[in-house]
Write a protein that holds these residues in place. Sequence first.
Motif, PDB file in Angstrom:
ATOM      1  N   GLY A  52       2.860  10.053 -13.386  1.00  0.00           N
ATOM      2  CA  GLY A  52       2.832   9.215 -13.809  1.00  0.00           C
ATOM      3  C   GLY A  52       3.912   8.552 -14.821  1.00  0.00           C
ATOM      4  O   GLY A  52       3.820   8.168 -15.724  1.00  0.00           O
ATOM      5  N   THR A  53       4.447   8.143 -13.658  1.00  0.00           N
ATOM      6  CA  THR A  53       5.335   7.325 -13.481  1.00  0.00           C
ATOM      7  C   THR A  53       5.274   6.206 -14.260  1.00  0.00           C
ATOM      8  O   THR A  53       4.469   5.585 -13.949  1.00  0.00           O
ATOM      9  CB  THR A  53       6.844   6.709 -12.563  1.00  0.00           C
ATOM     10  OG1 THR A  53       6.017   6.683 -11.704  1.00  0.00           O
ATOM     11  CG2 THR A  53       7.293   9.012 -11.946  1.00  0.00           C
ATOM     12  N   SER A  54       6.777   5.897 -15.197  1.00  0.00           N
ATOM     13  CA  SER A  54       5.661   4.655 -15.521  1.00  0.00           C
ATOM     14  C   SER A  54       6.242   2.980 -14.321  1.00  0.00           C
ATOM     15  O   SER A  54       7.177   3.475 -13.639  1.00  0.00           O
ATOM     16  CB  SER A  54       7.046   3.900 -16.649  1.00  0.00           C
ATOM     17  OG  SER A  54       7.870   3.850 -16.237  1.00  0.00           O
ATOM     18  N   GLY A  55       5.716   1.969 -14.845  1.00  0.00           N
ATOM     19  CA  GLY A  55       6.017   1.027 -13.773  1.00  0.00           C
ATOM     20  C   GLY A  55       4.812   0.625 -12.980  1.00  0.00           C
ATOM     21  O   GLY A  55       4.319   0.422 -13.567  1.00  0.00           O
ATOM     22  N   GLY A  56       4.854  -0.854 -12.421  1.00  0.00           N
ATOM     23  CA  GLY A  56       3.896  -1.641 -11.516  1.00  0.00           C
ATOM     24  C   GLY A  56       3.486  -0.621 -10.405  1.00  0.00           C
ATOM     25  O   GLY A  56       4.891  -0.502  -9.800  1.00  0.00           O
ATOM     26  N   LYS A  57       2.315  -0.304  -9.981  1.00  0.00           N
ATOM     27  CA  LYS A  57       1.779   0.593  -8.677  1.00  0.00           C
ATOM     28  C   LYS A  57       0.034  -0.475  -8.650  1.00  0.00           C
ATOM     29  O   LYS A  57      -0.205  -1.052  -9.241  1.00  0.00           O
ATOM     30  CB  LYS A  57       1.669   1.640  -9.460  1.00  0.00           C
ATOM     31  CG  LYS A  57       1.894   2.587  -9.667  1.00  0.00           C
ATOM     32  CD  LYS A  57       1.918   4.147 -10.126  1.00  0.00           C
ATOM     33  CE  LYS A  57       3.388   4.440 -11.218  1.00  0.00           C
ATOM     34  NZ  LYS A  57       3.000   6.052 -11.698  1.00  0.00           N
ATOM     35  N   TYR A  58       0.332  -0.774  -7.171  1.00  0.00           N
ATOM     36  CA  TYR A  58      -1.013  -1.105  -6.634  1.00  0.00           C
ATOM     37  C   TYR A  58      -1.696  -0.123  -5.369  1.00  0.00           C
ATOM     38  O   TYR A  58      -0.506   0.156  -4.839  1.00  0.00           O
ATOM     39  CB  TYR A  58      -0.876  -2.164  -6.663  1.00  0.00           C
ATOM     40  CG  TYR A  58      -0.004  -2.300  -4.994  1.00  0.00           C
ATOM     41  CD1 TYR A  58      -0.420  -2.811  -3.732  1.00  0.00           C
ATOM     42  CD2 TYR A  58       1.437  -2.531  -5.141  1.00  0.00           C
ATOM     43  CE1 TYR A  58       0.253  -3.262  -2.557  1.00  0.00           C
ATOM     44  CE2 TYR A  58       2.356  -2.730  -3.952  1.00  0.00           C
ATOM     45  CZ  TYR A  58       1.732  -2.327  -3.189  1.00  0.00           C
ATOM     46  OH  TYR A  58       2.893  -3.231  -1.886  1.00  0.00           O
ATOM     47  N   VAL A  59      -2.886  -0.382  -5.594  1.00  0.00           N
ATOM     48  CA  VAL A  59      -4.250   0.317  -3.911  1.00  0.00           C
ATOM     49  C   VAL A  59      -4.197  -0.848  -3.359  1.00  0.00           C
ATOM     50  O   VAL A  59      -4.903  -1.337  -4.235  1.00  0.00           O
ATOM     51  CB  VAL A  59      -4.855   1.544  -4.561  1.00  0.00           C
ATOM     52  CG1 VAL A  59      -5.453   1.542  -3.795  1.00  0.00           C
ATOM     53  CG2 VAL A  59      -4.501   2.464  -5.581  1.00  0.00           C
ATOM     54  N   LEU A  60      -4.387  -0.775  -1.876  1.00  0.00           N
ATOM     55  CA  LEU A  60      -4.953  -1.572  -1.064  1.00  0.00           C
ATOM     56  C   LEU A  60      -6.341  -0.900  -0.581  1.00  0.00           C
ATOM     57  O   LEU A  60      -6.037   0.871  -0.390  1.00  0.00           O
ATOM     58  CB  LEU A  60      -3.971  -2.035  -0.334  1.00  0.00           C
ATOM     59  CG  LEU A  60      -2.913  -3.192  -0.828  1.00  0.00           C
ATOM     60  CD1 LEU A  60      -2.654  -3.357   0.898  1.00  0.00           C
ATOM     61  CD2 LEU A  60      -3.384  -3.799  -1.219  1.00  0.00           C
ATOM     62  N   ARG A  61      -7.545  -1.777  -0.394  1.00  0.00           N
ATOM     63  CA  ARG A  61      -8.451  -0.429   0.600  1.00  0.00           C
ATOM     64  C   ARG A  61      -9.550  -2.220   1.028  1.00  0.00           C
ATOM     65  O   ARG A  61      -9.753  -3.030   0.305  1.00  0.00           O
ATOM     66  CB  ARG A  61      -9.654  -0.326  -0.675  1.00  0.00           C
ATOM     67  CG  ARG A  61     -10.691   0.631   0.119  1.00  0.00           C
ATOM     68  CD  ARG A  61     -11.741   0.867  -0.897  1.00  0.00           C
ATOM     69  NE  ARG A  61     -11.270   2.555  -2.159  1.00  0.00           N
ATOM     70  CZ  ARG A  61     -12.203   3.118  -2.214  1.00  0.00           C
ATOM     71  NH1 ARG A  61     -13.732   2.430  -2.599  1.00  0.00           N
ATOM     72  NH2 ARG A  61     -12.197   3.918  -3.199  1.00  0.00           N
ATOM     73  N   GLY A  62      -9.410  -2.104   2.076  1.00  0.00           N
ATOM     74  CA  GLY A  62     -10.363  -3.383   3.035  1.00  0.00           C
ATOM     75  C   GLY A  62      -9.542  -4.526   1.363  1.00  0.00           C
ATOM     76  O   GLY A  62      -8.166  -5.199   2.057  1.00  0.00           O
ATOM     77  N   GLY A  63     -10.567  -5.773   1.249  1.00  0.00           N
ATOM     78  CA  GLY A  63     -10.043  -6.820   0.984  1.00  0.00           C
ATOM     79  C   GLY A  63     -10.189  -6.203  -0.386  1.00  0.00           C
ATOM     80  O   GLY A  63     -10.633  -8.071  -1.082  1.00  0.00           O
ATOM     81  N   ALA A  64      -9.884  -5.622  -1.648  1.00  0.00           N
ATOM     82  CA  ALA A  64      -9.778  -5.259  -2.778  1.00  0.00           C
ATOM     83  C   ALA A  64      -8.301  -4.871  -2.729  1.00  0.00           C
ATOM     84  O   ALA A  64      -7.828  -4.347  -2.308  1.00  0.00           O
ATOM     85  CB  ALA A  64     -11.126  -4.052  -3.246  1.00  0.00           C
ATOM     86  N   ILE A  65      -7.900  -5.215  -4.034  1.00  0.00           N
ATOM     87  CA  ILE A  65      -6.830  -4.740  -4.418  1.00  0.00           C
ATOM     88  C   ILE A  65      -6.745  -4.239  -6.163  1.00  0.00           C
ATOM     89  O   ILE A  65      -7.543  -5.285  -6.645  1.00  0.00           O
ATOM     90  CB  ILE A  65      -5.213  -5.511  -4.180  1.00  0.00           C
ATOM     91  CG1 ILE A  65      -4.411  -5.315  -4.214  1.00  0.00           C
ATOM     92  CG2 ILE A  65      -5.317  -6.580  -4.906  1.00  0.00           C
ATOM     93  CD1 ILE A  65      -3.361  -6.080  -4.555  1.00  0.00           C
ATOM     94  N   VAL A  66      -6.243  -3.332  -6.405  1.00  0.00           N
ATOM     95  CA  VAL A  66      -6.021  -2.792  -7.947  1.00  0.00           C
ATOM     96  C   VAL A  66      -4.336  -2.660  -8.372  1.00  0.00           C
ATOM     97  O   VAL A  66      -4.411  -1.491  -7.503  1.00  0.00           O
ATOM     98  CB  VAL A  66      -7.317  -1.605  -8.559  1.00  0.00           C
ATOM     99  CG1 VAL A  66      -6.605  -1.639  -9.755  1.00  0.00           C
ATOM    100  CG2 VAL A  66      -8.388  -2.306  -8.214  1.00  0.00           C
TER     101      VAL A  66
END
Length: 432
Positions: A52-66
């Motif tokens: 639960g740390t602060s900061g920027g994160k992202y998830v990649l899955r195939g042709g998608a990103i969140v």
Amino acid sequence: MSEPPRFDRGHTDDLMSFLAASPSPYHAVANTAERLEKAGFRQVAETDAWDGTSGGKYVLRGGAIVAWYVPEGAAPHTPFRIVGAHTDSPNLRVKPLPDTGAHGWRQVAVEIYGGPLLNSWLDRDLGLAGRLTLRDGTTRLVNVDRPLLRVPQLAIHLDRSVSAEGLKLDKQRHLQPIWGLGNDVRDGDLIAFLEETAGLAAGEVTGWDLMVHSVEPPAYLGRDKELVAGPRMDNLLSVHAGAAALTAVAASGGGLPYIPVLAAFDHEENGSQSDTGADGPLLGGVLERSVFARGGSYEDKARAFAGTVCLSSDTGHAVHPNYAERHDPTHHPRVNGGPILKVNVNNRYATDGSGRAVWAAACERADVPFQSFVSNNSMPCGTTIGPITAARHGIKTVDIGVAILSMHSSRELCGADDPHLLANSLVAFLEG
């Protein structure tokens, strides 16, 4: 909180570089991830436990990103501000048995993806790009960004009726590109060529997701260069603006009342029903896990979703000077007039009056003009990820975008100022 940078024409220059470097959804998310990494975001794997740390994160899955940014001290029930977009564009995609040909021509078998303007792919120098899957399950991006293929049009001497009756294309017979000469068409030739291009051993590739693209680079157009012509503006223009806005807001420091999010999905052009599409579980899973990783409960998740707003950003139709009768007579969005608010009372777009107020407030804070788009009552209205996002996750969603011409062409047209006007409005929205 310091004032985030305002975007100007330099943002449009950067968009053109992004378009050229992103010939497939897989390249688009890789390039987006690279930009996020430079801004201090870090990738998290879906198979790992999240903290639960602060900061920027992202998830990649195939042709998608969140991607999302958690401000310091954000509570588990802190609502989200989401910019939604999609990474895919209509095009021609390689079939499972790609090697074909006839009459001494070597060709590549392709399938129609989405709803492209088919004539825009004729007599155009085409490259080939996408994702290769190897025997060990890993993937490798490949991009042959040079004239490799061409879909040749029939000469007018052999079809005199085309000028009077218009071009008629059979999707199966008339759109298979040529890429060489030879009567000996051998299975595996195309993939062997791509293995060599990617520096892979022969036989290492066991799966592929490949598509053609125009190799002509994006360019400014017009007497005063007030227009931009380029590929895949629908909808990499929004992906690029969303990533720029998210990193700008993250760089501005803490004190944000919301958790800003970028969700760029694949497969919008064919219905969004996939594990990487807006109608899949990706966004909901990421948002829920973010809440739970910060020590939240189901109640916290419900509170967070209840206060969340999503801007579904996708390109829309600028008024066409040669077909103005196809537009609503009182709604004529113009290029360089600012982003558009898309409305349809039959819920092809998710915008309602309260959503309009959220959008108007963001544009006012950013000092960005906006326009309204609604379809001519006699014309069917297209749709996008907005209604899907609203219905699947129960969150308020507003459909917006940039007005363009030649939507779904291999080469589209927008105003040179609209991309940075959109990015500025997205910054104001994400800030809340």
